[in-house]
Scaffold this motif. Structure first.
Motif, short mmCIF file in Angstrom:
data_model
loop_
_atom_site.label_atom_id
_atom_site.label_comp_id
_atom_site.label_asym_id
_atom_site.label_seq_id
_atom_site.Cartn_x
_atom_site.Cartn_y
_atom_site.Cartn_z
N ALA A 107 9.43 29.58 -7.31
CA ALA A 107 10.60 29.67 -6.43
C ALA A 107 11.18 31.08 -6.44
O ALA A 107 11.60 31.59 -5.39
N ARG A 108 11.18 31.73 -7.58
CA ARG A 108 11.67 33.11 -7.65
C ARG A 108 10.73 34.07 -6.93
O ARG A 108 11.18 34.99 -6.24
N LEU A 109 9.43 33.85 -7.09
CA LEU A 109 8.45 34.70 -6.40
C LEU A 109 8.61 34.59 -4.89
O LEU A 109 8.34 35.54 -4.15
N ARG A 110 9.05 33.43 -4.41
CA ARG A 110 9.25 33.23 -2.98
C ARG A 110 10.67 33.55 -2.55
O ARG A 110 11.07 33.28 -1.42
N HIS A 111 11.45 34.12 -3.48
CA HIS A 111 12.80 34.62 -3.18
C HIS A 111 13.71 33.52 -2.64
O HIS A 111 14.52 33.75 -1.73
N LEU A 112 13.59 32.32 -3.20
CA LEU A 112 14.45 31.22 -2.78
C LEU A 112 15.77 31.27 -3.54
O LEU A 112 15.83 31.67 -4.71
N ARG A 145 -2.07 17.98 -11.93
CA ARG A 145 -2.37 18.08 -10.50
C ARG A 145 -1.11 17.83 -9.67
O ARG A 145 -0.91 18.46 -8.63
N ARG A 146 -0.27 16.88 -10.10
CA ARG A 146 0.98 16.64 -9.40
C ARG A 146 1.89 17.85 -9.48
O ARG A 146 2.54 18.23 -8.50
N LEU A 147 1.92 18.50 -10.64
CA LEU A 147 2.72 19.72 -10.78
C LEU A 147 2.17 20.82 -9.87
O LEU A 147 2.92 21.56 -9.23
N ASP A 148 0.85 20.92 -9.80
CA ASP A 148 0.21 21.92 -8.94
C ASP A 148 0.59 21.69 -7.48
O ASP A 148 0.91 22.63 -6.75
N ILE A 149 0.57 20.43 -7.04
CA ILE A 149 0.95 20.12 -5.66
C ILE A 149 2.43 20.44 -5.45
O ILE A 149 2.82 21.00 -4.42
N ALA A 150 3.27 20.09 -6.44
CA ALA A 150 4.70 20.40 -6.33
C ALA A 150 4.92 21.91 -6.19
O ALA A 150 5.73 22.36 -5.37
N MET A 151 4.19 22.70 -6.97
CA MET A 151 4.31 24.16 -6.88
C MET A 151 3.92 24.67 -5.49
O MET A 151 4.53 25.59 -4.95
N SER A 152 2.90 24.03 -4.91
CA SER A 152 2.43 24.48 -3.61
C SER A 152 3.43 24.16 -2.50
O SER A 152 3.35 24.73 -1.41
N LEU A 153 4.36 23.25 -2.76
CA LEU A 153 5.34 22.85 -1.73
C LEU A 153 6.60 23.71 -1.73
O LEU A 153 7.43 23.57 -0.84
N ILE A 154 6.73 24.58 -2.70
CA ILE A 154 7.93 25.41 -2.76
C ILE A 154 7.99 26.31 -1.52
O ILE A 154 7.01 26.97 -1.17
N GLY A 155 9.12 26.29 -0.87
CA GLY A 155 9.26 26.99 0.41
C GLY A 155 9.04 26.07 1.59
O GLY A 155 9.14 26.48 2.74
N GLU A 156 8.72 24.81 1.32
CA GLU A 156 8.55 23.76 2.32
C GLU A 156 7.58 24.15 3.45
O GLU A 156 7.94 24.13 4.62
N PRO A 157 6.33 24.50 3.10
CA PRO A 157 5.36 24.79 4.15
C PRO A 157 5.08 23.54 4.97
O PRO A 157 4.95 22.44 4.41
N PRO A 158 4.99 23.65 6.30
CA PRO A 158 4.75 22.46 7.12
C PRO A 158 3.33 21.92 7.03
O PRO A 158 3.09 20.77 7.37
N VAL A 159 2.38 22.76 6.57
CA VAL A 159 0.97 22.34 6.50
C VAL A 159 0.45 22.63 5.09
O VAL A 159 0.64 23.73 4.57
N ILE A 160 -0.21 21.65 4.50
CA ILE A 160 -0.79 21.86 3.17
C ILE A 160 -2.26 21.46 3.20
O ILE A 160 -2.63 20.44 3.78
#
Length: 255
Positions: A107-112, A145-160
């Motif tokens: 989240a910090r890397l994405r400046h949220l 794996r659930r944590l990995d998916i959660a990390m990938s959702l930071i910034g709320e990308p519309p497509v994963i």
């Protein structure tokens, strides 16, 4: 920065990719509606990961066009990258950090704003609240794996893009990840899932596309795919074809 004509989350037309003499993609056409889960099935070497890497701007196609979230992949790579997240077969989790620290770091890397609040919400969403203060090295395969998916959702990308997300997981962990993927789509996220697990496609996908010999040879709902084969009669009782029956028939048997 052009919008795709059909307004879908992903629009692929005539996509081609070769590696020297090896023609991996020979004219792929694929459409993924917003907020849906589409499973891309194929044998080893069918080109599933190559297609995903092109859509994620990690590889350049040799021909054809591709749009993600309305942006053309070849021309608007930065906009595409802001629209997507990619989770591969191997978790990108930092084992030294706790689950919460992993999320806060991203989240910090994405400046949220309020990265701690972002982390706490994702821990809740993925049923990791109790484990959030533990180092990730102590997590089970499904939790990682659930944590990995959660990390990938930071910034709320519309497509994963989920590239074989349950590879190497035991059945219980696979069910955990399936539930997480269902929740993504329920929240409006579009999911393109590559898998070799036919049961995974049956369980999760709104539509199933089969990639074989460099092309999408069939694309439809599970019911539509099953209708491609006639029911078998077993002791005078109709036996509906399984997705495995359809897949093996279409690709010409086990390869």
């Amino acid at each position: 920065m052009g919008e795709s004509s059909a307004g879908g989350a992903i629009e692929v037309r005539g996509l081609q990719k070769s590696f020297k003499e090896l023609h991996v993609l020979r004219g792929v056409d694929l459409a993924v509606a917003r907020g849906s889960i589409v499973a891309l099935l194929g044998s080893n070497g069918a080109g599933k990961t190559t297609l995903v890497r092109i859509l994620a701007t990690l590889l350049k196609a040799d021909g054809g066009t591709a749009y993600v979230n309305g942006f053309e992949v070849a021309a608007d790579g930065a906009d595409v990258r802001r629209s997507i997240s990619l989770t591969g077969q191997f978790a990108a989790v930092d084992e030294v950090l706790t689950g919460r620290e992993n999320l806060v770091m991203v989240a910090r890397l994405r400046h949220l704003d309020r990265p701690g609040a972002v982390a706490d919400e994702l821990l809740r969403r993925f049923s990791l609240v109790e484990a959030g203060g533990r180092r990730a090295v102590t997590y089970s395969g499904g939790m990682r794996r659930r944590l990995d998916i959660a990390m990938s959702l930071i910034g709320e990308p519309p497509v994963i893009f989920l590239d074989e997300p349950t590879t190497g997981l035991d059945p219980e962990a696979r069910l955990e990840v399936w539930q997480a993927v269902k929740e993504l789509a329920a929240g409006g996220t579009t999911v393109l899932l590559t898998t070799q697990h036919l049961e995974e496609a049956e369980h999760l996908a709104d539509r199933i596309a089969i990639l074989h010999d460099g092309r999408i040879i069939v694309d439809g709902t599970l019911d539509e795919l099953k209708r491609l084969l006639p029911p078998a009669r077993v002791e005078y009782v109709e036996k509906q074809p399984t997705l495995e029956d359809v897949f093996l028939k279409l690709v010409g048997g086990k390869s």
